[in-house]
Design a protein around this motif. Structure first.
Motif, PDB file in Angstrom:
ATOM      1  N   GLY A 111       0.779  -1.228   0.000  1.00 36.29           N
ATOM      2  CA  GLY A 111       0.000   0.000   0.000  1.00 36.29           C
ATOM      3  C   GLY A 111       0.811   1.279   0.000  1.00 36.29           C
ATOM      4  N   ILE A 112       2.030   1.286  -0.519  1.00 36.11           N
ATOM      5  CA  ILE A 112       2.833   2.513  -0.491  1.00 36.11           C
ATOM      6  C   ILE A 112       2.414   3.496  -1.572  1.00 36.11           C
ATOM      7  CG2 ILE A 112       4.825   1.376   0.539  1.00 36.11           C
ATOM      8  CD1 ILE A 112       6.205   1.639  -2.239  1.00 36.11           C
ATOM      9  N   GLY A 113       1.728   3.023  -2.569  1.00 40.54           N
ATOM     10  CA  GLY A 113       1.311   3.901  -3.652  1.00 40.54           C
ATOM     11  C   GLY A 113       2.314   3.904  -4.791  1.00 40.54           C
TER      12      GLY A 113
ATOM     13  N   LEU B 271       1.743  -0.252 -14.815  1.00 44.06           N
ATOM     14  CA  LEU B 271       2.507  -1.190 -13.997  1.00 44.06           C
ATOM     15  C   LEU B 271       1.965  -2.609 -14.173  1.00 44.06           C
ATOM     16  CD1 LEU B 271       4.522  -1.995 -11.747  1.00 44.06           C
ATOM     17  CD2 LEU B 271       2.803  -1.213 -10.085  1.00 44.06           C
ATOM     18  N   LEU B 272       0.644  -2.753 -14.141  1.00 42.42           N
ATOM     19  CA  LEU B 272       0.035  -4.074 -14.303  1.00 42.42           C
ATOM     20  C   LEU B 272       0.318  -4.645 -15.693  1.00 42.42           C
ATOM     21  CD1 LEU B 272      -3.396  -3.501 -12.522  1.00 42.42           C
ATOM     22  CD2 LEU B 272      -1.372  -4.682 -11.632  1.00 42.42           C
ATOM     23  N   ALA B 273       0.267  -3.805 -16.704  1.00 40.92           N
ATOM     24  CA  ALA B 273       0.552  -4.268 -18.064  1.00 40.92           C
ATOM     25  C   ALA B 273       2.004  -4.730 -18.182  1.00 40.92           C
ATOM     26  CB  ALA B 273       0.260  -3.157 -19.077  1.00 40.92           C
ATOM     27  N   ALA B 274       2.926  -3.986 -17.587  1.00 44.18           N
ATOM     28  CA  ALA B 274       4.340  -4.384 -17.621  1.00 44.18           C
ATOM     29  C   ALA B 274       4.542  -5.692 -16.871  1.00 44.18           C
ATOM     30  CB  ALA B 274       5.212  -3.288 -17.016  1.00 44.18           C
ATOM     31  N   SER B 275       3.861  -5.858 -15.747  1.00 44.95           N
ATOM     32  CA  SER B 275       3.953  -7.094 -14.980  1.00 44.95           C
ATOM     33  C   SER B 275       3.417  -8.273 -15.783  1.00 44.95           C
ATOM     34  CB  SER B 275       3.172  -6.959 -13.671  1.00 44.95           C
ATOM     35  OG  SER B 275       3.100  -8.202 -13.011  1.00 44.95           O
TER      36      SER B 275
ATOM     37  N   PHE C  67       1.253 -25.641  -5.320  1.00 46.08           N
ATOM     38  CA  PHE C  67      -0.043 -25.270  -5.893  1.00 46.08           C
ATOM     39  C   PHE C  67      -0.254 -23.783  -5.636  1.00 46.08           C
ATOM     40  CE2 PHE C  67      -4.285 -25.873  -7.301  1.00 46.08           C
ATOM     41  CZ  PHE C  67      -5.114 -25.120  -6.491  1.00 46.08           C
ATOM     42  N   VAL C  68      -0.546 -23.040  -6.687  1.00 41.31           N
ATOM     43  CA  VAL C  68      -0.869 -21.622  -6.534  1.00 41.31           C
ATOM     44  C   VAL C  68      -2.246 -21.391  -7.116  1.00 41.31           C
ATOM     45  CG1 VAL C  68       1.479 -20.701  -6.460  1.00 41.31           C
ATOM     46  CG2 VAL C  68       0.368 -21.014  -8.661  1.00 41.31           C
ATOM     47  N   ILE C  69      -3.010 -20.559  -6.423  1.00 48.84           N
ATOM     48  CA  ILE C  69      -4.341 -20.190  -6.885  1.00 48.84           C
ATOM     49  C   ILE C  69      -4.618 -18.777  -6.394  1.00 48.84           C
ATOM     50  CG2 ILE C  69      -5.478 -21.204  -4.866  1.00 48.84           C
ATOM     51  CD1 ILE C  69      -7.800 -21.991  -6.780  1.00 48.84           C
ATOM     52  N   CYS C  70      -5.169 -17.974  -7.252  1.00 52.98           N
ATOM     53  CA  CYS C  70      -5.509 -16.609  -6.885  1.00 52.98           C
ATOM     54  C   CYS C  70      -6.925 -16.606  -6.320  1.00 52.98           C
ATOM     55  CB  CYS C  70      -5.421 -15.696  -8.108  1.00 52.98           C
ATOM     56  SG  CYS C  70      -5.784 -13.978  -7.713  1.00 52.98           S
ATOM     57  N   LEU C  71      -7.062 -16.127  -5.107  1.00 51.38           N
ATOM     58  CA  LEU C  71      -8.360 -16.068  -4.440  1.00 51.38           C
ATOM     59  C   LEU C  71      -8.857 -14.632  -4.276  1.00 51.38           C
ATOM     60  CD1 LEU C  71      -7.738 -18.789  -1.712  1.00 51.38           C
ATOM     61  CD2 LEU C  71      -9.033 -19.026  -3.836  1.00 51.38           C
ATOM     62  N   ASP C  72      -8.271 -13.703  -5.024  1.00 54.22           N
ATOM     63  CA  ASP C  72      -8.718 -12.314  -4.930  1.00 54.22           C
ATOM     64  C   ASP C  72     -10.200 -12.246  -5.271  1.00 54.22           C
ATOM     65  OD1 ASP C  72      -6.147 -11.629  -4.311  1.00 54.22           O
ATOM     66  OD2 ASP C  72      -5.702 -10.694  -6.240  1.00 54.22           O
TER      67      ASP C  72
ATOM     68  N   ARG D 279      -0.578  -9.735  -9.941  1.00 56.69           N
ATOM     69  CA  ARG D 279      -1.443  -8.572 -10.232  1.00 56.69           C
ATOM     70  C   ARG D 279      -2.116  -8.082  -8.944  1.00 56.69           C
ATOM     71  NH1 ARG D 279      -3.040  -6.904 -15.265  1.00 56.69           N
ATOM     72  NH2 ARG D 279      -5.002  -6.109 -14.450  1.00 56.69           N
ATOM     73  N   GLY D 280      -2.665  -9.018  -8.173  1.00 61.21           N
ATOM     74  CA  GLY D 280      -3.329  -8.643  -6.927  1.00 61.21           C
ATOM     75  C   GLY D 280      -2.374  -7.984  -5.944  1.00 61.21           C
ATOM     76  N   ARG D 281      -1.166  -8.500  -5.866  1.00 58.77           N
ATOM     77  CA  ARG D 281      -0.163  -7.903  -4.980  1.00 58.77           C
ATOM     78  C   ARG D 281       0.184  -6.491  -5.437  1.00 58.77           C
ATOM     79  NH1 ARG D 281       3.194 -13.564  -5.080  1.00 58.77           N
ATOM     80  NH2 ARG D 281       1.848 -14.644  -3.594  1.00 58.77           N
ATOM     81  N   LEU D 282       0.313  -6.297  -6.743  1.00 57.94           N
ATOM     82  CA  LEU D 282       0.636  -4.963  -7.267  1.00 57.94           C
ATOM     83  C   LEU D 282      -0.536  -4.000  -7.099  1.00 57.94           C
ATOM     84  CD1 LEU D 282       2.659  -5.910 -10.467  1.00 57.94           C
ATOM     85  CD2 LEU D 282       3.541  -5.044  -8.287  1.00 57.94           C
ATOM     86  N   ILE D 283      -1.736  -4.496  -7.221  1.00 57.71           N
ATOM     87  CA  ILE D 283      -2.917  -3.640  -6.984  1.00 57.71           C
ATOM     88  C   ILE D 283      -2.927  -3.172  -5.547  1.00 57.71           C
ATOM     89  CG2 ILE D 283      -5.445  -3.701  -6.766  1.00 57.71           C
ATOM     90  CD1 ILE D 283      -5.388  -5.459  -9.372  1.00 57.71           C
TER      91      ILE D 283
END
Length: 175
Positions: free
Chosen positions: A17-19, A60-64, A120-125, A164-168
């Motif tokens: 959350g630093i912006g 930023l999200l597009a670059a990621s 195992f990875v799964i996005c739960l956002d 993406r969720g972490r970057l958001i």
């Protein structure tokens, strides 16, 4: 689901959350360390850091996303290796049958790691807390039926969504 594991050569700064403006202004090594705490691929982190400053969170999200799509197999392995190796109890998992479900979850994780040689990875956002355990159990059981190449592609996409969720969350504090 995959909380970040500890370790790594670089310190893990507190940047949740630093912006975006503050992220853009971080010194290069601090930015790399922060990025590596969100995705364990050094190449991904270097590519995303190299494009700073970002004019808006969408850039930023597009670059990621672009950097994630271009991870070589070894770089994907590196990123997956940095995800948590032990499944954590899920928030909101309470009530009858929870202990049995958690036991089933641990067994499913072990079988998944044996079969595919990565966590195992799964996005739960966006998933309500009370549905997380069922979503993970359902997801892991379904994905255990995938062929290794198919599952690798699914895991890569889930990792991209997690990042993406972490970057958001990083950019949530401001621009």
């Amino acid at each position: 689901m995959s909380p970040r594991s500890g370790g790594g050569a670089l310190p893990r700064p507190r940047t949740e959350g630093i912006g975006l403006v503050r992220f853009n202004a971080l010194p290069e090594e601090v930015a790399l360390a922060a990025l590596l705490s969100w995705c364990g691929s050094r190449r991904w982190a270097e590519r995303v850091a190299a494009h700073r400053p970002y004019p808006d969170p969408e850039s930023l999200l597009a670059a990621s996303d672009e950097a994630c799509y271009h991870l070589a197999p070894a770089e994907l392995d590196e990123a997956l290796a940095e995800e948590s190796l032990s499944p954590q109890p899920l928030v909101g998992a309470h009530g009858p049958g929870t202990r049995a479900a958690q036991t089933a979850l641990h067994a499913a994780h072990a079988e998944y790691e044996r079969r595919f040689r990565h966590v195992f990875v799964i996005c739960l956002d966006g998933c309500p807390d009370e549905e997380r355990l069922d979503r993970v159990l359902s997801g892991i059981r379904t994905r255990l039926g995938n062929e290794p190449d198919e599952e690798r592609a699914v895991a890569a996409d889930e990792l991209r969504r997690l990042v993406r969720g972490r970057l958001i969350r990083l950019t949530a504090a401001g621009r």
